[in-house]
Design an enzyme around this catalytic site. Structure first.
Site, PDB file in Angstrom:
ATOM      1  N   MET A   4       0.718  -1.427   0.083  1.00 24.52           N
ATOM      2  CA  MET A   4       0.081   0.273   0.163  1.00 24.52           C
ATOM      3  C   MET A   4       0.754   1.595   0.407  1.00 24.52           C
ATOM      4  O   MET A   4       1.901   1.283   0.865  1.00 24.52           O
ATOM      5  CB  MET A   4      -0.854   0.129   1.270  1.00 24.52           C
ATOM      6  CG  MET A   4      -2.152   1.648   1.660  1.00 24.52           C
ATOM      7  SD  MET A   4      -2.655   0.562   3.187  1.00 24.52           S
ATOM      8  CE  MET A   4      -1.756   1.336   4.321  1.00 24.52           C
ATOM      9  N   HIS A  23       5.775 -12.257  -6.931  1.00 23.26           N
ATOM     10  CA  HIS A  23       4.298 -12.250  -7.762  1.00 23.26           C
ATOM     11  C   HIS A  23       3.728 -11.163  -6.304  1.00 23.26           C
ATOM     12  O   HIS A  23       3.230  -9.798  -6.344  1.00 23.26           O
ATOM     13  CB  HIS A  23       3.006 -13.316  -6.943  1.00 23.26           C
ATOM     14  CG  HIS A  23       2.928 -13.386  -4.679  1.00 23.26           C
ATOM     15  ND1 HIS A  23       3.893 -13.169  -3.518  1.00 23.26           N
ATOM     16  CD2 HIS A  23       2.304 -12.907  -4.355  1.00 23.26           C
ATOM     17  CE1 HIS A  23       4.039 -12.601  -2.584  1.00 23.26           C
ATOM     18  NE2 HIS A  23       1.813 -13.550  -2.837  1.00 23.26           N
ATOM     19  N   LYS A  33      -9.267  -0.564   0.883  1.00 22.57           N
ATOM     20  CA  LYS A  33      -9.104  -2.032   1.679  1.00 22.57           C
ATOM     21  C   LYS A  33     -10.083  -2.820   1.968  1.00 22.57           C
ATOM     22  O   LYS A  33     -11.016  -2.446   2.414  1.00 22.57           O
ATOM     23  CB  LYS A  33      -7.994  -1.928   2.185  1.00 22.57           C
ATOM     24  CG  LYS A  33      -6.323  -1.394   1.971  1.00 22.57           C
ATOM     25  CD  LYS A  33      -5.458  -1.348   2.715  1.00 22.57           C
ATOM     26  CE  LYS A  33      -5.544  -3.091   3.116  1.00 22.57           C
ATOM     27  NZ  LYS A  33      -5.404  -4.211   1.798  1.00 22.57           N
TER      28      LYS A  33
END
Lengths: 136, 470
Positions: free
Chosen positions: B370, B393, B469
């Site tokens: 984030m 990833h 979120k």
């Protein structure tokens, strides 16, 4: 009743109790306290809860999976647990709580699964113990 | 090869192959602090493993398999492990390009974030307006993103630019338990919680102009990144099959260093049943990201008008096991590639790629933490040679959730990010604290490693403006 444990990606808990029934109750409460804010839940009704397992570890994991199912699939906000019957391969009891109400209840972490990672459970000279890690 | 660490197969009893870790010296220091290397070693003990047990630079401790691990198993002789896929089956990433720029969004950023927050259900316990009955759910499990498109939740083009065209063949809804369906049904079309998120971003820098053109991306363009998976349905499928395999393993005389690695032969009835259920869960996840895409289109149209476009650049899964053919040590091998926190990264020319990307390679979408950068890479030959067409990833966690919460205040974190031009909205305070940027490794460092190793090439760096979120 329980202490939270550190894990890089996830979360776990450790429980110590006097009896095996208390151990299953405390583990269920630890799991649900990670998922929702317990203080906002009223134990208005009871739902049956039962699990079987071929050894102590799988019995505990299966029991906690049942708790997770009641919360994540049946949408029940749970608060307390009572074990009524416990044998080597089976545990049965009830979960007390109420239907989930998003206006009144507060969710915490989304628990995806109960893992066997560093799972410990058994009895020593101080009583019964369990250590469980959750995938969140 | 300077970016690899090799752990030879005599490191631990029972290893059938070596471990190869892709990491810089600095990342390796972090990696050594948790049990991820030991977990990669345990994976090397699994029957039928072909090539090394592989660890990507974003590797961190998981359950059984490390997160950021790749293992290819011989299709005839090898095993399949639900832990090698994870609880969140087909957790993945979808990138949408808009016909807007950073400058178009900036003045209305708060409206954008609030609108998305209203339109995309997120957070624990959230449900979507999208209601399917049990027959429709079975069709979703069979047809994945395609079902959504057929029912008005998107365009045919969306599916074309999704890995596997948004549906794994071999999915069998009957192999998914009633419980898994019950758990997943109301969650279709929801973002979820934890590390799942949705970000409005802009293209900060383009590294490969030709690939950017092919993907319709340009500097300062606004894009949206969606990171989520198969929700409770996939979690329950993993739990169901872990329990089943735990007892089946004795029948197949498999003993393991870690119970969470539970596995059975791919060709066993249990192995085939798991794969059919895993494919169905993967399809649920693609349908889910497709539904969210549809909701997002609605949000943007409300704010910027009917002419606003949100088009799928690509959609990748990073928790999956897939049957693929790879050339290994000069031999064509039929393998089941477990990618646990790893992304497929096929090079230019691969027949699985949509025609538009055939010349530039597969878009590899790497979400950062984030408030930091995300990346678009292109798959490269190095991945085919060394890692069964796989790459990292994400950034990879550094700090536990408890440690991340300690001494931090959600409002302060929000304010700090706002000063950097990043607006964050979350269902919970903990959702913000547990995902603070410093809880993760530096994603740029992870990308440098895979780029230098030739597993994938840098294509574009994306910066967030708005974060939603669960």
């Amino acid at each position: 009743m329980f202490e939270l444990l550190e894990h890089t990606a996830d979360i776990g808990f450790r429980v110590r109790t006097r009896t095996p029934a208390e151990l299953f109750e405390a583990c269920a409460e630890a799991l649900i306290s990670i998922s929702i804010d317990l203080d906002l839940v009223e134990p208005r009704a009871a739902w049956p809860l039962e699990a079987a397992g071929e050894d102590a570890e799988s019995l505990l994991v299966n029991w906690l999976n049942e708790v997770l199912y009641l919360w994540d699939a049946r949408r029940l906000a749970l608060r307390r647990f009572r074990v009524l019957e416990i044998t080597a391969g089976r545990v049965a009891g009830e979960a007390l709580g109420e239907p989930w109400d998003p206006a009144r209840h507060r969710a915490r972490l989304l628990v995806k699964g109960v893992t066997y990672h560093q799972l410990r459970t058994g009895q020593d000279e101080e009583g019964w113990y369990a250590q469980v890690f959750l995938d969140v | 090869m300077s970016h690899t660490l090799r752990i030879p197969r005599d490191e631990k009893r029972g290893m059938r192959t070596e471990v190869v870790v892709y990491a810089s010296p600095a990342l390796l220091e972090h990696i050594k602090r948790d049990q991820s290397l030991e977990q990669a070693i345990n994976v090397a003990t699994l029957p039928g493993i072909v090539g090394p047990s592989l660890a990507m630079p974003d590797i961190h401790q998981g359950y059984g398999f490390p997160i950021g691990g790749v293992a290819a198993m011989d299709w005839e002789e090898g095993v399949v492990s639900p832990g090698g896929v994870g609880y969140d089956i087909n957790c993945g990433v979808r990138l949408l390009r808009t016909n807007l720029t950073k400058a178009d969004i900036e003045p209305r950023l708060r409206d954008v974030v609030n609108q998305i927050f209203r339109d995309v259900p997120c957070g624990t316990g959230s449900e979507s307006d999208l209601r399917v009955d049990s027959k429709q759910l079975d069709a979703v499990l069979r047809d994945g993103a395609g079902w959504m498109v057929e029912h008005g939740y998107g365009h045919r083009r969306d599916v074309e630019f999704t890995e596997e065209h948004g549906a794994m063949k071999g999915a069998d809804p009957d192999k998914v338990s009633h419980r898994a369906k019950e758990r997943g049904r109301p969650q279709l079309g929801t973002l979820g919680s934890g590390n799942h998120f949705l970000e409005v971003q802009w293209v900060e820098q383009v590294f490969d102009a030709a690939a950017a053109r092919a993907m319709g991306l340009a500097q300062d363009q606004a894009v949206v990144l969606v990171h989520c998976g198969s929700r409770g349905l996939g979690h329950q499928v993993c739990a169901d099959y872990l329990a089943e395999m735990g007892s089946a393993m004795k029948r197949y005389q498999i003993t393991l260093p870690d119970r969470q690695l539970a596995c059975v032969p791919i060709q066993s009835p249990e192995g085939q049943a798991y794969l059919a259920a895993m494919c169905a869960s993967a399809n649920f996840a693609w349908a889910n990201r497709q539904a969210i895409t549809h909701f997002l289109r609605g949000s943007f149209e409300k704010l910027f008008g009917k002419e606003t476009r949100l088009e799928v650049v690509y959609d990748v899964c990073h928790n999956i096991a897939k049957r693929e053919t790879h050339l290994w040590e000069g031999r064509k091998r039929d393998v089941l590639v477990h990618r646990k926190g790893a992304t497929r990264a096929f090079p230019p020319g691969h027949r699985e790629l949509p025609a538009a990307y055939r010349e530039v390679g597969q878009p590899v979408l790497i979400p950062g933490s984030m408030g930091t950068a995300s990346w678009v890479l292109t798959g490269a030959e190095g991945a085919m040679r060394e890692t069964f067409g796989s790459v990292c990833h994400g950034a990879g966690r550094l700090m536990s959730r408890t440690a991340a919460r300690k001494g931090r205040d959600a409002r302060e974190v929000q304010k700090r990010l706002e000063e950097q031009g990043i607006l964050v909205r979350s269902e919970t305070r903990d959702g913000i604290l547990e995902e603070v940027p410093e809880a993760y490794k530096n994603v740029d460092e992870v990308i440098e490693v895979v780029h230098a190793a030739g597993l994938s090439h840098k294509m574009a760096r994306l910066r967030p403006m708005g974060v939603i979120k669960g």
